[in-house]
Design a protein around this motif. Structure first.
Motif, PDB file in Angstrom:
ATOM      1  N   PRO A 214       1.104  -1.268  -0.080  1.00 41.58           N
ATOM      2  CA  PRO A 214       0.082   0.023  -0.492  1.00 41.58           C
ATOM      3  C   PRO A 214       0.596   1.167   0.181  1.00 41.58           C
ATOM      4  O   PRO A 214       1.801   1.759   0.388  1.00 41.58           O
ATOM      5  N   SER A 215       0.248   3.005  -0.806  1.00 38.54           N
ATOM      6  CA  SER A 215       1.535   3.554  -1.020  1.00 38.54           C
ATOM      7  C   SER A 215       0.461   4.778   0.343  1.00 38.54           C
ATOM      8  O   SER A 215      -0.906   4.393   0.034  1.00 38.54           O
ATOM      9  N   TYR A 216       0.813   5.029   0.903  1.00 33.81           N
ATOM     10  CA  TYR A 216       0.687   6.352   1.743  1.00 33.81           C
ATOM     11  C   TYR A 216       0.741   7.669   1.376  1.00 33.81           C
ATOM     12  O   TYR A 216       1.825   7.962   1.580  1.00 33.81           O
TER      13      TYR A 216
ATOM     14  N   ALA B 295       1.025   3.799  12.515  1.00 31.67           N
ATOM     15  CA  ALA B 295       2.025   4.545  11.670  1.00 31.67           C
ATOM     16  C   ALA B 295       1.793   3.398  10.431  1.00 31.67           C
ATOM     17  O   ALA B 295       1.809   3.949   9.549  1.00 31.67           O
ATOM     18  N   THR B 296       0.468   2.957  10.967  1.00 27.55           N
ATOM     19  CA  THR B 296       0.355   1.345   9.206  1.00 27.55           C
ATOM     20  C   THR B 296      -0.834   0.785   9.742  1.00 27.55           C
ATOM     21  O   THR B 296      -1.101   1.422  10.736  1.00 27.55           O
ATOM     22  N   ILE B 297      -1.165   0.021   8.872  1.00 29.99           N
ATOM     23  CA  ILE B 297      -2.620  -0.692   9.038  1.00 29.99           C
ATOM     24  C   ILE B 297      -2.553  -1.582  10.021  1.00 29.99           C
ATOM     25  O   ILE B 297      -3.344  -2.575  10.447  1.00 29.99           O
TER      26      ILE B 297
ATOM     27  N   SER C 107       2.007  10.015  17.744  1.00 27.21           N
ATOM     28  CA  SER C 107       1.901  10.601  17.292  1.00 27.21           C
ATOM     29  C   SER C 107       2.397   9.919  15.484  1.00 27.21           C
ATOM     30  O   SER C 107       2.390  10.929  14.886  1.00 27.21           O
ATOM     31  N   SER C 108       1.263   9.830  15.122  1.00 27.10           N
ATOM     32  CA  SER C 108       0.422   8.653  14.162  1.00 27.10           C
ATOM     33  C   SER C 108      -0.510   8.424  14.316  1.00 27.10           C
ATOM     34  O   SER C 108      -1.236   7.601  15.064  1.00 27.10           O
TER      35      SER C 108
END
Length: 992
Positions: free
Chosen positions: A402-404, A464-466, A488-489
């Protein structure tokens, strides 16, 4: 169109606890009385075929494949294709199939008898029960897979290969308590065939089976497998088109996920049976993810009824009601295959993989979903892959890159891809990563939310990720409202299907920025000298967040030392190792002082111990700070420090905590020690290298049990002890398997803005300064709410607890005199102070000691003599000089001379001759003082060191010769003034 992939992505996934609960039987009893039974073979067959689960009332396979029974996965109905090995075993053992099915014990006993019998035949032909080839021969005779055709022969070998691999598995041997084998699988199957069996990719063509290295599979014909190979790869066309057919121009547009309800090798074999009337393009093995292709993708497999023309079908080894079959290796291998297919030009979008909840029954999905289960197609009755298949996992594995879209501004507006006024699009998978610089948390406030209900979904993840924790999943008009991250994410993911668009969402987002600016700690400058207990004022400031806690440390040093130390009884440690000292005890191993560091060099010692005494209690919080450098290279290198130890001489320091930095595994750890037994509490990643110095800070709050570890001022590990230690008497450095240099070991205590420093002899600060060199120090640090540490502030102190000391105080200009004849009173003295020096002399003159009735007190500066003219000196009057000395610390003391008498000069020669006849003896004395040669009219005055007359006598009382009893007087020096008329003389008398 492409080679068939057979992918191996991991080791055998063994779920021992599930196996035990499923089997619930005693395998050991089945081995009794069967001497030819290979130890562990029953467990190996049970694990390979059923994962130790007793099969009964198994739902039929969607392929129509025969159903196995029992814990060994035997067959009594092969549907005119599989060998009915259950019946074969019944015939050899005398235990009927009905009896085998009635209990696991019966089934195991029947198999044991049959195996024992067949192995006995092998032994008679020169084999043995531990030999891999003998085991293979027996297993093949007990297999359900037919022995005709190269594909079946391959399936039979795969089955044996898995059993032998189980026997070679050390973990399985330990768990199931059988001897671990080292069977050479290359010797059993031949190098070429072993390469095929263990290959990550097996390619089947019309004429041969090849490994990923091009090695050809050549069946070994042994035992009952003695038929010639009747055809090439029967997998393709055992009877022309009996089990698959043409798609007749129908385009491929979907993938069907099945569960075999049986074994991998069974499915491979079953596809060769023309009576089965089923086929599937691929079969995937559970243990290692190996894949076998059964039908060319261009052809129509028979696996999902009316939906066959447009689908590609996968059969996954296992059973829908037992999740142990769905291994990581299987998921990864199947997803790799799906990615290959969706990239082959069929037009199957990977985003159209089903990702909803698994279900037990049929659940027809619309045509938008292209990769889904058998149970999701129309016109179906089968329910595989069932409730245990993880569709979300599978979706992510297929869509694995996946692209964030990064959003780094601290505030802003956030819309779907249609913007503020438009709609989002079909077939979207969009991910946004909110990660503003220095953000402590992020808040999304949805003012609008509208997506297609139950088809399009918004996911929000706290990280910060899924792979971060899922905050929620939202569809329809079920708005998330206000969402705040814990860190923080924050990630937002949106997935839309192939139809029906909506207006999406509108969001205002804000960030609470984290504090990245260290606080500042400042110690107020001290006055010049400290002479007793004093207060230190400390201020802590932070421009971004609140001060979390302040800490202070008190140290002192001897004038002859280079470094500073602390008094451990007050709860402080300050050890910079600048001086060789004895405050550290070498308990295990020899630590030495080298170039200002505490060095341990023995890399063979696994638990070195050097400790220092320091009182620690529950009244305050503590900060333990040290620097350590691992200077060796090796495996399992680790070092750290114990604190709150109550028995430092024990191996693990009694009751304590300790922090370990492990260089070999890049880990920081917190341990708790209870009754000298340690328990690991945290295991956090931290890059650690040899020959790099790491500053370690560890805070501990005995009231809450909270421990935090900072390395180079970054929080790297934390733990809260529910039963915190309340006291300790020492700290201890610890190493294992390495050489280490320790430095700057310090223990701070918590504080407010003022701290009281006990100062004086035997106190926290007890060493007096000399020559105005500081001997006291206070250090301070502060921690803010953003986990930032201030720089260390320090202030040094001059200490003086002693007044100046007297060398001498003389009447006269040089040596001491008793009389003077002029009108000028002279005096001189020597008074010194080695600490803060003498700052001033005040002087007075009086007619009695300490009196100022003649000349008032006046400053004499640093002049150590006096000359004062008397206006009207009185004949025979004794005049005393008083000196008050004040040092640089403000401490003062008064001294007084022994006095000088003013005597008129007339007749002094006669007076001197008269006094010369008087003899005082013995001197010194302890009991009696004798005086001879006393003229009439003589008076005696015995004067102590302070100038006070303690005894008075005259000749009327004593006569010309006298004895004075001095037994009751205090010991020391006295002045004996002898007066005749107006003349007098003073003699010093010592009482000892």
């Amino acid at each position: 169109m492409k080679s068939i992939l057979l992918l191996l992505s991991g080791l055998l996934c063994a779920s021992f606890s599930m196996a035990q609960s499923s089997a619930n039987t005693d395998f050991e009893s089945a081995y009794q009385g069967h001497s030819n039974l290979t130890p562990g073979i029953l467990e190996a067959v049970a694990w390979t075929n059923t994962r130790m689960s007793k099969l009964e009332n198994v739902a039929p396979s969607c392929s129509g494949m025969p159903t196995a029974y029992g814990i060994l996965g035997l067959f009594d109905d092969g549907k005119d294709y599989f060998l009915e090995n259950g019946k074969t075993i019944a015939k050899i053992s005398g235990i009927s199939v009905i009896d085998q099915k009635s209990s696991v014990a019966n089934e195991l006993e029947a198999y044991a008898i049959a195996y024992n019998h067949l192995m006995q035949q092998e032994i008679a032909n020169g084999g043995n029960k531990f030999d891999g080839k003998s085991i293979r021969n027996v297993l093949l005779k007990l297999s359900e897979i037919p022995d005709s055709g190269i594909v079946n022969l391959l399936a039979r070998d795969i089955q044996v290969y898995d059993v032998l691999r189980f026997l070679n598995d050390e973990e399985q041997a330990i768990h199931f308590d059988f001897p671990q084998y080292t069977i050479s699988l290359e010797s059993v199957f031949g190098t070429g065939n072993y390469t095929v069996l263990s290959s990550k990719k097996i390619q089947l063509t019309e004429t041969e089976i090849l490994s990923d290295q091009g090695e050809k599979y050549v069946p070994i014909i042994t035992g009952s497998v003695n038929k010639s190979i009747e055809y090439g790869p029967a997998i393709w066309n055992p009877a022309a088109t009996c089990n698959f057919s043409s798609r007749n121009g129908t385009a491929i547009s979907a993938i069907t996920i099945h569960t075999i309800q049986g074994s991998y090798v069974g499915a491979i074999s079953w596809a060769q049976n023309c009576s089965a009337g089923v086929s599937y393009h691929y079969v995937i093995k559970s243990s290692d993810g190996q894949v076998t292709q059964m039908v060319n993708e261009a052809d129509k497999g028979w696996h999902v009824g009316s939906e066959n023309p447009y689908t590609i079908g996968y059969e996954h080894e296992g059973y829908v009601d037992n999740p142990v079959w769905y291994t990581e290796a299987m998921y990864n291998s199947s997803a790799d295959l799906s990615r290959d297919i969706v990239n082959s030009g069929y037009g199957i979008p990977p985003l159209r993989t089903f990702y909803g909840d698994a279900t037990v029954g049929t659940n027809t999905l619309g045509g938008c979903t292209k990769i889904k289960g058998h149970q999701h197609y129309p016109n179906q009755t089968h329910t595989d892959p069932g409730i245990n298949w993880d569709w979300e996992k599978y979706y992510r594995l297929i869509n694995n890159t996946p692209s964030y879209t990064a959003l780094t501004a601290p505030t802003g507006n956030f819309y779907d891809t249609g913007g503020a006024a438009g709609n989002y699009q079909d077939d979207e998978r969009e991910l946004w990563l909110f990660q503003p610089s220095a953000a402590q948390s992020i808040t999304l406030t949805f003012s609008a939310f509208n997506v297609e209900a139950n088809y399009d979904y918004l996911f929000i993840y706290d990280g910060a990720t899924i792979d971060a924790p899922l905050i929620g999943v939202y569809t329809g008009t079920n708005s998330p409202g206000t969402v705040t991250s814990s860190g923080s994410s924050l990630v937002v993911e949106f997935r839309s299907d192939c139809s029906t668009l909506s207006s999406g969402w509108a969001v205002a987002y804000t960030s609470q920025l984290s504090d990245q600016t260290p606080p500042v700690s400042t110690i107020a400058p001290s006055s010049a000298w400290q002479t007793n207990d004093f207060t230190v004022n400390i201020s802590d400031t932070d421009t971004e967040s609140a001060i979390e806690q302040g800490y202070y440390l008190v140290a002192e040093r001897n004038i002859t030392d280079n470094g500073w130390n602390s008094n451990g009884t007050y709860g402080f440690v300050h050890e910079d190792f600048e001086d060789v000292n004895t405050t550290w005890t070498n308990q295990v191993g020899l630590h030495s002082f080298v170039n200002g560091e505490f060095v341990y060099a023995d890399v063979n010692e696994q638990n070195s111990n050097a400790y220092a005494s320091v009182t620690q209690d529950a009244t305050l919080k503590y900060l333990f700070e040290w620097t350590q450098t691992i200077t060796s290279s090796g495996t399992n290198q680790r070092a750290g420090m114990h604190f709150f130890c109550d028995a430092p001489t024990l191996p693990n320091r009694g009751n304590s905590y300790f922090v370990f930095l492990r260089e070999s595994t890049d880990i920081v750890q917190i341990y708790r020690v209870t009754n000298d037994v340690f328990t690991l509490q945290t295991n956090d990643p931290l890059p650690i290298s040899s020959n790099i110095a790491y500053n370690c800070k560890t805070t501990y709050d005995p009231s809450t049990g909270e421990i935090k570890v900072y390395v180079d001022n970054v929080l790297v590990s934390e733990w809260i002890d529910p039963q915190p230690l309340q006291s300790g008497n020492s700290i201890s450095v610890r190493t294992g398997g390495c050489a280490v240099e320790f430095d700057n070991v310090q223990v701070y205590k918590s504080r407010g803005n003022q701290v009281l420093i006990p100062a004086g002899s035997g106190e926290l600060m007890s060493i007096e300064s000399e020559n105005a060199i500081e001997t006291g120090m206070v250090k301070s640090m502060a921690l803010d709410a953003g986990e930032n540490w201030s720089a260390t502030a320090s202030e040094t102190y001059l200490l003086d607890f002693s007044a100046p000391g007297l060398d001498f105080l003389y009447d006269g200009s040089s040596s001491d005199i008793d009389t003077f004849a002029t009108s000028t009173v002279l005096g001189n003295w020597s008074i010194n102070d080695i600490h803060s020096s003498v700052a001033n002399f005040d002087v007075s003159i009086g007619t009695a000691p300490n009196s100022a009735d003649v000349v008032a007190w006046n400053s004499n500066g640093l002049l150590s003599s006096i000359s004062s003219v008397l206006a009207s000196p009185i004949q025979s009057q004794v005049y005393y000089i008083n000196v008050r000395a004040t040092n640089g610390a403000g401490l003062e003391i008064e001294f007084v001379s022994d006095g000088q008498r003013y005597v008129n000069t007339v007749g002094t020669a006669e007076v001197d001759a008269l006094f010369a006849e008087i003899v005082v003896y013995p001197n010194p004395t302890s009991t009696f003082l004798k005086i001879d040669g006393i003229p009439a009219g003589t008076s005696f005055y015995l004067i102590d060191a302070k100038g006070a007359v303690v005894s008075e006598y005259n000749t009327t009382i004593l006569g010309a010769s006298a004895v004075i009893n001095v037994t009751d007087l205090a010991r020391g020096s006295y002045q004996l003034m002898i007066q005749v008329g107006s003349a007098f003389v003073v003699k010093t008398v010592v009482l000892n």
